[in-house]
Design a protein around this motif. Sequence first.
Motif, PDB file in Angstrom:
ATOM      1  N   ALA A   1       0.924   4.210  -2.749  1.00 29.90           N
ATOM      2  CA  ALA A   1       0.722   5.601  -2.341  1.00 29.90           C
ATOM      3  C   ALA A   1       1.812   6.519  -2.894  1.00 29.90           C
ATOM      4  O   ALA A   1       1.587   7.715  -3.095  1.00 29.90           O
ATOM      5  CB  ALA A   1       0.673   5.701  -0.819  1.00 29.90           C
ATOM      6  N   LEU A   2       2.985   5.942  -3.168  1.00 25.93           N
ATOM      7  CA  LEU A   2       4.089   6.722  -3.742  1.00 25.93           C
ATOM      8  C   LEU A   2       3.961   6.849  -5.262  1.00 25.93           C
ATOM      9  O   LEU A   2       4.804   7.475  -5.900  1.00 25.93           O
ATOM     10  CB  LEU A   2       5.428   6.081  -3.384  1.00 25.93           C
ATOM     11  N   GLY A   3       2.912   6.225  -5.821  1.00 23.49           N
ATOM     12  CA  GLY A   3       2.641   6.406  -7.247  1.00 23.49           C
ATOM     13  C   GLY A   3       2.874   5.199  -8.125  1.00 23.49           C
ATOM     14  O   GLY A   3       2.676   5.253  -9.342  1.00 23.49           O
ATOM     15  N   ALA A   4       3.311   4.072  -7.525  1.00 26.48           N
ATOM     16  CA  ALA A   4       3.573   2.860  -8.296  1.00 26.48           C
ATOM     17  C   ALA A   4       2.322   1.974  -8.352  1.00 26.48           C
ATOM     18  O   ALA A   4       1.298   2.273  -7.741  1.00 26.48           O
ATOM     19  CB  ALA A   4       4.729   2.089  -7.681  1.00 26.48           C
ATOM     20  N   THR A   5       2.416   0.877  -9.071  1.00 25.62           N
ATOM     21  CA  THR A   5       1.386  -0.156  -9.071  1.00 25.62           C
ATOM     22  C   THR A   5       2.023  -1.450  -8.587  1.00 25.62           C
ATOM     23  O   THR A   5       2.856  -2.038  -9.289  1.00 25.62           O
ATOM     24  CB  THR A   5       0.793  -0.372 -10.477  1.00 25.62           C
ATOM     25  N   HIS A   6       1.662  -1.874  -7.376  1.00 21.64           N
ATOM     26  CA  HIS A   6       2.272  -3.077  -6.825  1.00 21.64           C
ATOM     27  C   HIS A   6       1.692  -4.325  -7.467  1.00 21.64           C
ATOM     28  O   HIS A   6       0.485  -4.445  -7.680  1.00 21.64           O
ATOM     29  CB  HIS A   6       2.072  -3.157  -5.307  1.00 21.64           C
ATOM     30  N   VAL A   7       2.585  -5.280  -7.755  1.00 24.06           N
ATOM     31  CA  VAL A   7       2.192  -6.571  -8.325  1.00 24.06           C
ATOM     32  C   VAL A   7       2.774  -7.671  -7.452  1.00 24.06           C
ATOM     33  O   VAL A   7       3.984  -7.693  -7.223  1.00 24.06           O
ATOM     34  CB  VAL A   7       2.723  -6.726  -9.771  1.00 24.06           C
ATOM     35  N   GLU A   8       1.930  -8.568  -6.945  1.00 23.75           N
ATOM     36  CA  GLU A   8       2.458  -9.694  -6.162  1.00 23.75           C
ATOM     37  C   GLU A   8       3.249 -10.617  -7.084  1.00 23.75           C
ATOM     38  O   GLU A   8       2.901 -10.818  -8.236  1.00 23.75           O
ATOM     39  CB  GLU A   8       1.320 -10.451  -5.472  1.00 23.75           C
ATOM     40  N   CYS A   9       4.305 -11.193  -6.527  1.00 20.47           N
ATOM     41  CA  CYS A   9       5.257 -11.933  -7.353  1.00 20.47           C
ATOM     42  C   CYS A   9       5.894 -13.040  -6.527  1.00 20.47           C
ATOM     43  O   CYS A   9       6.312 -12.802  -5.395  1.00 20.47           O
ATOM     44  CB  CYS A   9       6.314 -10.951  -7.851  1.00 20.47           C
ATOM     45  N   PRO A  10       5.982 -14.277  -7.051  1.00 18.83           N
ATOM     46  CA  PRO A  10       6.679 -15.354  -6.336  1.00 18.83           C
ATOM     47  C   PRO A  10       8.153 -15.006  -6.143  1.00 18.83           C
ATOM     48  O   PRO A  10       8.729 -14.201  -6.890  1.00 18.83           O
ATOM     49  CB  PRO A  10       6.529 -16.560  -7.265  1.00 18.83           C
ATOM     50  N   VAL A  11       8.768 -15.620  -5.159  1.00 19.47           N
ATOM     51  CA  VAL A  11      10.139 -15.282  -4.794  1.00 19.47           C
ATOM     52  C   VAL A  11      11.135 -15.544  -5.923  1.00 19.47           C
ATOM     53  O   VAL A  11      12.151 -14.856  -6.037  1.00 19.47           O
ATOM     54  CB  VAL A  11      10.569 -16.031  -3.514  1.00 19.47           C
ATOM     55  N   ASP A  12      10.850 -16.511  -6.784  1.00 18.66           N
ATOM     56  CA  ASP A  12      11.806 -16.848  -7.844  1.00 18.66           C
ATOM     57  C   ASP A  12      11.448 -16.212  -9.190  1.00 18.66           C
ATOM     58  O   ASP A  12      11.938 -16.620 -10.235  1.00 18.66           O
ATOM     59  CB  ASP A  12      11.915 -18.368  -8.000  1.00 18.66           C
ATOM     60  N   GLU A  13      10.599 -15.179  -9.149  1.00 13.81           N
ATOM     61  CA  GLU A  13      10.203 -14.497 -10.373  1.00 13.81           C
ATOM     62  C   GLU A  13      10.487 -13.008 -10.261  1.00 13.81           C
ATOM     63  O   GLU A  13      10.920 -12.519  -9.218  1.00 13.81           O
ATOM     64  CB  GLU A  13       8.709 -14.731 -10.665  1.00 13.81           C
ATOM     65  N   VAL A  14      10.235 -12.285 -11.328  1.00 10.49           N
ATOM     66  CA  VAL A  14      10.456 -10.841 -11.362  1.00 10.49           C
ATOM     67  C   VAL A  14       9.233 -10.155 -11.955  1.00 10.49           C
ATOM     68  O   VAL A  14       8.440 -10.780 -12.654  1.00 10.49           O
ATOM     69  CB  VAL A  14      11.698 -10.467 -12.209  1.00 10.49           C
ATOM     70  N   VAL A  15       9.081  -8.889 -11.637  1.00  6.02           N
ATOM     71  CA  VAL A  15       8.063  -8.052 -12.279  1.00  6.02           C
ATOM     72  C   VAL A  15       8.804  -7.081 -13.194  1.00  6.02           C
ATOM     73  O   VAL A  15       9.745  -6.409 -12.769  1.00  6.02           O
ATOM     74  CB  VAL A  15       7.221  -7.289 -11.241  1.00  6.02           C
ATOM     75  N   VAL A  16       8.382  -7.047 -14.440  1.00  5.71           N
ATOM     76  CA  VAL A  16       9.042  -6.203 -15.437  1.00  5.71           C
ATOM     77  C   VAL A  16       8.063  -5.144 -15.930  1.00  5.71           C
ATOM     78  O   VAL A  16       6.930  -5.468 -16.306  1.00  5.71           O
ATOM     79  CB  VAL A  16       9.536  -7.046 -16.638  1.00  5.71           C
TER      80      VAL A  16
ATOM     81  N   GLY B   1       0.817  -1.203   0.000  1.00  8.08           N
ATOM     82  CA  GLY B   1       0.000   0.000   0.000  1.00  8.08           C
ATOM     83  C   GLY B   1       0.853   1.257   0.000  1.00  8.08           C
ATOM     84  O   GLY B   1       0.520   2.250  -0.654  1.00  8.08           O
ATOM     85  N   GLY B   2       1.974   1.215   0.732  1.00  4.51           N
ATOM     86  CA  GLY B   2       2.893   2.349   0.757  1.00  4.51           C
ATOM     87  C   GLY B   2       3.510   2.592  -0.605  1.00  4.51           C
ATOM     88  O   GLY B   2       3.693   3.740  -1.026  1.00  4.51           O
ATOM     89  N   LEU B   3       3.799   1.513  -1.304  1.00  5.51           N
ATOM     90  CA  LEU B   3       4.360   1.610  -2.649  1.00  5.51           C
ATOM     91  C   LEU B   3       3.352   2.264  -3.589  1.00  5.51           C
ATOM     92  O   LEU B   3       3.687   3.174  -4.354  1.00  5.51           O
ATOM     93  CB  LEU B   3       4.713   0.202  -3.149  1.00  5.51           C
TER      94      LEU B   3
END
Length: 217
Positions: free
Chosen positions: A166-181, A162-164
Amino acid sequence: MKQVAVILSGSGVFDGAELHEAVLTLLAIEQEGASYQCFAPNVNQLHVVNHLTGEVSEGETRNVLVESARIARGDIKPVSECDVSAFDTLILPGGFGAAKNLCTFAVDGENCTFNEDVLTVCKAFAQAKKPAAYACIAPALAAKVYGNKTKMTIGSDVETAGGLNALGATHVECPVDEVVVDNDAKLVTTPAYMLAQSISEAHASISKMVKTVLAMK
């Protein structure tokens, strides 16, 4: 050979750079055939934590650049000397130092302040459209730098995500062995020790992040 700028935030998970993440990042960069230069801000840490007890050491001060030099084996420069034109890619490992010393996200959440020298360098990479990667809790900085609903991950904790946002980003949940691009921003993020339960899980996270960001044009 690609040149990578790595910004560190001290030495030790609770008050500086996460050591496993930092070392795994440097190793992955070399294994991908690139080279790196480490940087850190020449400022005092927010506080010093006794990593044996987990308690704050009252009256003790440490310098972020001096502590980061432990990880870099002395080969490190003040972040104010980072010339973005000399590098292809930027990478920030995590650890609470990223959210205590590079910014105050760990203490102030969405109302946090940012180290101006670090922010200047991070923004310069973004404005130059050069690829960047942020691990663990470091995407708190990326949220400030990129904003504009840029996709990124900071693990799965609802309040932190939520803090992320609020800073203007869009948070995406991601498994530990993956990445968000986010291809438009040329940004790669990964949870690392926000989710990792072992050094091998952190390795899977960090190596995927480094491989992905170094493959970007």
